[in-house]
Design a protein around this motif. Sequence first.
Motif, PDB file in Angstrom:
ATOM      1  N   SER A   1       0.838  -1.089  -0.249  1.00  0.00           N
ATOM      2  CA  SER A   1      -0.067   0.074   0.052  1.00  0.00           C
ATOM      3  C   SER A   1       0.664   1.076   0.178  1.00  0.00           C
ATOM      4  O   SER A   1       2.044   1.099   0.777  1.00  0.00           O
ATOM      5  N   ALA A   2       0.391   2.380  -0.722  1.00  0.00           N
ATOM      6  CA  ALA A   2       1.376   3.219  -0.771  1.00  0.00           C
ATOM      7  C   ALA A   2       0.433   4.769  -0.539  1.00  0.00           C
ATOM      8  O   ALA A   2      -0.816   4.674  -0.591  1.00  0.00           O
ATOM      9  N   LEU A   3       1.219   5.842  -0.112  1.00  0.00           N
ATOM     10  CA  LEU A   3       0.579   7.027   0.115  1.00  0.00           C
ATOM     11  C   LEU A   3       1.606   8.192  -0.221  1.00  0.00           C
ATOM     12  O   LEU A   3       2.753   8.056  -0.355  1.00  0.00           O
ATOM     13  N   ARG A   4       0.985   9.317  -0.562  1.00  0.00           N
ATOM     14  CA  ARG A   4       1.895  10.437  -0.745  1.00  0.00           C
ATOM     15  C   ARG A   4       1.534  11.683   0.065  1.00  0.00           C
ATOM     16  O   ARG A   4       0.421  11.708   0.244  1.00  0.00           O
ATOM     17  N   PHE A   5       2.510  12.403   0.204  1.00  0.00           N
ATOM     18  CA  PHE A   5       2.213  13.725   0.826  1.00  0.00           C
ATOM     19  C   PHE A   5       2.981  14.838   0.240  1.00  0.00           C
ATOM     20  O   PHE A   5       4.248  14.697   0.129  1.00  0.00           O
ATOM     21  N   ILE A   6       2.056  15.577  -0.348  1.00  0.00           N
ATOM     22  CA  ILE A   6       2.625  16.805  -1.404  1.00  0.00           C
ATOM     23  C   ILE A   6       3.435  17.632  -0.780  1.00  0.00           C
ATOM     24  O   ILE A   6       3.039  18.510   0.079  1.00  0.00           O
ATOM     25  N   MET A   7       4.876  18.071  -1.044  1.00  0.00           N
ATOM     26  CA  MET A   7       5.503  18.973  -0.406  1.00  0.00           C
ATOM     27  C   MET A   7       5.680  20.270  -1.051  1.00  0.00           C
ATOM     28  O   MET A   7       5.751  21.205  -0.760  1.00  0.00           O
TER      29      MET A   7
ATOM     30  N   LEU B   1      -2.495  17.418  -7.636  1.00  0.00           N
ATOM     31  CA  LEU B   1      -1.798  17.227  -6.230  1.00  0.00           C
ATOM     32  C   LEU B   1      -1.369  18.758  -6.031  1.00  0.00           C
ATOM     33  O   LEU B   1      -0.647  19.333  -6.666  1.00  0.00           O
ATOM     34  N   GLY B   2      -1.813  19.041  -4.690  1.00  0.00           N
ATOM     35  CA  GLY B   2      -1.221  20.384  -4.156  1.00  0.00           C
ATOM     36  C   GLY B   2      -0.736  20.177  -2.779  1.00  0.00           C
ATOM     37  O   GLY B   2      -0.695  18.990  -2.291  1.00  0.00           O
ATOM     38  N   ARG B   3      -0.117  21.214  -2.482  1.00  0.00           N
ATOM     39  CA  ARG B   3       0.855  21.157  -1.382  1.00  0.00           C
ATOM     40  C   ARG B   3       0.061  20.711  -0.155  1.00  0.00           C
ATOM     41  O   ARG B   3      -1.213  20.991   0.272  1.00  0.00           O
ATOM     42  N   ASN B   4       0.260  19.977   0.517  1.00  0.00           N
ATOM     43  CA  ASN B   4      -0.037  19.134   1.561  1.00  0.00           C
ATOM     44  C   ASN B   4      -1.038  18.100   1.457  1.00  0.00           C
ATOM     45  O   ASN B   4      -1.974  17.925   2.457  1.00  0.00           O
TER      46      ASN B   4
END
Lengths: 375, 375, 375, 375
Positions: B125-131, B147-150
């Motif tokens: 399983s994967a997730l992203r957090f946009i920096m 995809l936007g910041r945070n």
Amino acid sequence: MAEAVYDAYREEVLGRANVADTEELVEFYKDLESQHAGALWTVANKIEPWEPVTESQPVLWQFDRLREHVLRALELVSPEQAGRRVVYLANPGRRDVTAAVGWLYTGLQVMGPGELASSHRHSASALRFIMEGSGAFTNVDGHKMTLGRNDFVLTPNGTWHEHGVAEDGTVCIWQDGLDIPLMNALEANFYEVHPDLQQAVSFPIDDSTATWGNPALRPAGETWSKRYSPLLKYEWEPTYEALLKYARVTDGSPYDGIHMDYVNPFTGGAPMQTMGASMQLLRPGEHTRAHREVGSFVYQCAKGSGHSIIGGRRFDWKERDIFVVPSWMWHEHVNGSDSEDACLFSFHDLPTMRTLGLYRAEGLAENGGFQPVIS
Amino acid sequence: MAEAVYDAYREEVLGRANVADTEELVEFYKDLESQHAGALWTVANKIEPWEPVTESQPVLWQFDRLREHVLRALELVSPEQAGRRVVYLANPGRRDVTAAVGWLYTGLQVMGPGELASSHRHSASALRFIMEGSGAFTNVDGHKMTLGRNDFVLTPNGTWHEHGVAEDGTVCIWQDGLDIPLMNALEANFYEVHPDLQQAVSFPIDDSTATWGNPALRPAGETWSKRYSPLLKYEWEPTYEALLKYARVTDGSPYDGIHMDYVNPFTGGAPMQTMGASMQLLRPGEHTRAHREVGSFVYQCAKGSGHSIIGGRRFDWKERDIFVVPSWMWHEHVNGSDSEDACLFSFHDLPTMRTLGLYRAEGLAENGGFQPVIS
Amino acid sequence: MAEAVYDAYREEVLGRANVADTEELVEFYKDLESQHAGALWTVANKIEPWEPVTESQPVLWQFDRLREHVLRALELVSPEQAGRRVVYLANPGRRDVTAAVGWLYTGLQVMGPGELASSHRHSASALRFIMEGSGAFTNVDGHKMTLGRNDFVLTPNGTWHEHGVAEDGTVCIWQDGLDIPLMNALEANFYEVHPDLQQAVSFPIDDSTATWGNPALRPAGETWSKRYSPLLKYEWEPTYEALLKYARVTDGSPYDGIHMDYVNPFTGGAPMQTMGASMQLLRPGEHTRAHREVGSFVYQCAKGSGHSIIGGRRFDWKERDIFVVPSWMWHEHVNGSDSEDACLFSFHDLPTMRTLGLYRAEGLAENGGFQPVIS
Amino acid sequence: MAEAVYDAYREEVLGRANVADTEELVEFYKDLESQHAGALWTVANKIEPWEPVTESQPVLWQFDRLREHVLRALELVSPEQAGRRVVYLANPGRRDVTAAVGWLYTGLQVMGPGELASSHRHSASALRFIMEGSGAFTNVDGHKMTLGRNDFVLTPNGTWHEHGVAEDGTVCIWQDGLDIPLMNALEANFYEVHPDLQQAVSFPIDDSTATWGNPALRPAGETWSKRYSPLLKYEWEPTYEALLKYARVTDGSPYDGIHMDYVNPFTGGAPMQTMGASMQLLRPGEHTRAHREVGSFVYQCAKGSGHSIIGGRRFDWKERDIFVVPSWMWHEHVNGSDSEDACLFSFHDLPTMRTLGLYRAEGLAENGGFQPVIS
């Protein structure tokens, strides 16, 4: 004296009861009756119909006409006398059980500034939909909520609850929805008055919505053991925004347009075990196709105007009008405006139907999905 | 040559193994070894510790220092060569399994304008957090998301997914979180490259958020049979708003301040079966008390600055820094600012711990709940 | 001094990492290492294999050879010294984590007449399968159970438990199965010795089986809030009868013959959250087809004899022999007898795999479903 | 002409409606009536009683007296004519809905050797309890079952089913239990005759019991997606044995003696969504204490004799007699024999009550828990 008839329900279909009365049989039937018994085949076709037979009629109540009576009640009785000052809506086919449709009760409650009703609780599940006025509030098990136009509020089975209007508020009217008739039918209805007549406010005002009314977020690690939603008030603004947002990415339901269910955020399921509620948006000019469902529905127009065709009859509605759709009756909705959207709030017994494995729905195949209208 | 020692784990406690090596016993042990066996009492105290023993260390990675390396990678390799262009973070105690902490992998992925990675899927399983950056997008099973910041984004177990940046975007960096190490440990990891290398966009852009990212509302009657959330992108704005709203009605957690879990709106539970994520807000000047939990945590500071004390050591963080808390290690958080709030995003394996019945937590009783800091 | 190599895992496949070492890159990699970081593409193909890679080997332990060692332990150590007097079985590939296969521990425990081990509890879930002797008993949270040949017994996560043999009993041997290695890997293992070293018997002997071990019946209105089975002992007689009964109406599984899972009668699911167990009957002459599963298995032959082909190697077994099947390894079973049925008891981590969404199985398509045997 | 009275339900209790009729009010009420509305306070105390008010009476039907009528039906009508040849039992308070108690229907069905009824299905859930005769069988969705004395059999909501008696059988009588009245009340009842009038036998005879009727065991890895039990026949022998076994380790319920529920082995829950069933054993001389429950019960004495006190009235029963207990009515049971046990089969709507959150029970506190008997 007329002879008793036992073969009224005969059907000439293989697999169905088809026994003609004879003298011998009638005597047999009477014998059985004297023993608190009967022959199944005399009633089988009646009690096992091919499809559901409703006792309810489709009805629409114009708010314009009801409103004056509701306000009149304000002068005629006090909450102390009345318990709750409510005008209920009675389906012609369900007056015996005080239901607006099926086993659902609905009524219009009115309270003036500074009034406060006593606190009670019951087996019936209840909900409110706020129609007009400012300053109304509800206290459910210590959670006090301020109530605004088109807000949807729960007072679930077993919770202490009471309503009032602030001193600096105005006359407030809201719609109550309850499953009192179902609770009585199921012989399961208990009622208690709060020992102190009023309960305390134990939490910050509107804490339930601030805590649980957030999109796909919940207090970390929080648990909730009750079988109803911890979110007690669903506000209108975010609900309407959600409909608009959802409308941008969906074609919507052919039967109901842009249609969302209010849910228990802790489970994703129905907000209460026996009743659910929905808000739907009909786009300008939208005319949905007819379908029918196992379940009874009470609608209130929350915005705009239009009409519905229910069981082949047309019912025109505008903001605040209330109408009902009985179980397994064809219905379709029309937003008559070319420019404005129309919103219908509804509550229903689908959670009961679903949890008992009884829900079914069917779209109308003929005539492009539109009912012929009975003039 | 040194003699083998078998009694290294003896404990002088009733109910624990306490057998001294003798010549006879050592011979017995060697015999057992030759048969792929052993005497439990020689290892019992080691494999049944009194409480969890972690192999991970608390570590903080300063984004300032990582960022240059991440950008350097942009020049050094293409996505075609690298598969994904990522700098991963390795815990000194877990380098063998490529984990940042426990069984959790994390890394920083970078893509430039017009780049597009190939599509694949895996058991992890994967997730992203946009920096940082603009124009990034992800496509998960045909649902394309901007995809936007945070923003917090899911690419669950078994879904086809691919990332890219629009031609008119900027260089984008985001944090990846995966349970790759756990999948390998459980010997359950499958990997597939998409047969066409890229997948189609099958739904309106951002449809998942518009459909499922609404407060306590869902498409009427909609069902969902997957075991992960139908909501794939949780946006920063409504998340931050929710924290502020919730803060008005709660004292917050003594250990975590204003702390909310991202949930699957269809079930109210964890967004994926093995990993969860949270966002927490520390109010100006807030210093939480120490607690410890069964579970591993990867944090990223999403807003503001402060420090955490983990296992008695102080780690200072500011926006975009990443740090980890190993299982059953004391930790407390401090927002050093008097005026600004600080937000910590975190992801963790609590869904795994909870579903296997292993979650526990404990607050520090001594010293007012604050750890002595090792200088 | 040898140069570090970072491109050992390159694959010439689109969508996989394929970056050759250059001087510049190697310097970059070393820089990253110094910051507790690394380049994902140097390890991606290793940590994301195309399918699960097990560290375990298939192994068979002949009881004939183990038994003498187990009995020898009876002379060498007392339960007081040893905690528990157990010979454990160690997979050559998993000796570091004391596992027989995957994350599963197994051992043979032996106790003599009048012996009693001290009471303890731990995060690991445990089970027993009774091999020989009379008079053995287990006490789980006050429920004392008498143990007979081929009985299957639970001592779940968090329950106080202790074992012993009655004064008038004989030397007893049983197989222990635990997920100790998994608990340690998950850094979730707690251990406690009972404050009184022994616990009381609080219920009628064997009450759990009399109460919950009945076919599709349960105490009226009874509830159970624990996450493991209220039935703690599954007796051999009704289990064997059930297999015979079921065999009369089913063709059985092509891969496992007549194959039944022990279940929690309160939920119908796995008896414990992390481990399950099964009993299967191979009919005279039955040769099942090969399949492979995500999950690790420990088998004990409970009746008859035969052989299994695991990862292409043949392992002959007879009553009481123990063998293991690693995750995602092909296996097929053969009952060599023309006249007698053969029964295999097994325990496994499928509940963990299923609850985390990782279970998969695949039948061998080639060669009629039979593996070529490596000679 | 008598004046309408609207204040018949006044109560002098704070929090209850207490509004006396006045001319002005009565006029108001009539106005409301003309608009399909009413004033809630005129009916509130009626529709919200302090506790459930049942429309059913306790009744006992002696089998001796019914049996001759049932056998008479055998001569009077054929299954072809009658659909099903059944004598139903009608509660004096529920004749309008053809219910034996509450919303539960029951009847005695009779078939002779070689007879076969046509196949049908409906929304109502149905069950059978076999009373006498040999050679009866039921086919439910292709699963043919042989029926023996005191066997309990399901024909759930939506399943095709048909009954018959083998050519070499005898006249058979069994009790049918259905929730037809509830289905009609909920306006959810559908009915279909099988297109071929008979369905095929698609599985080995009695496969459901051989597959699912084993103690805490189920076919390995088997799934079941229906919302009713995959076990369709619960046989008497193992049920009676289970009661005896359970009796050895429990004091039993103070209200119901040794009391077990038939369950769905796949879930551990109720066998069907709307109706459940139980078997209870009253030990020689046992006199249980009185309690009352939200839910309606139909009992049949399966063994022995005794009496029950229901709502203060005594009802004597012996094998095959049928009696009912209405919702929220006190009841207690007595086994009059000093030496023989007595068994009561019952079916009820508790699954409906529980799933809707309405179940409650209360023990009688006064008089040692025994009701005064009305002579």
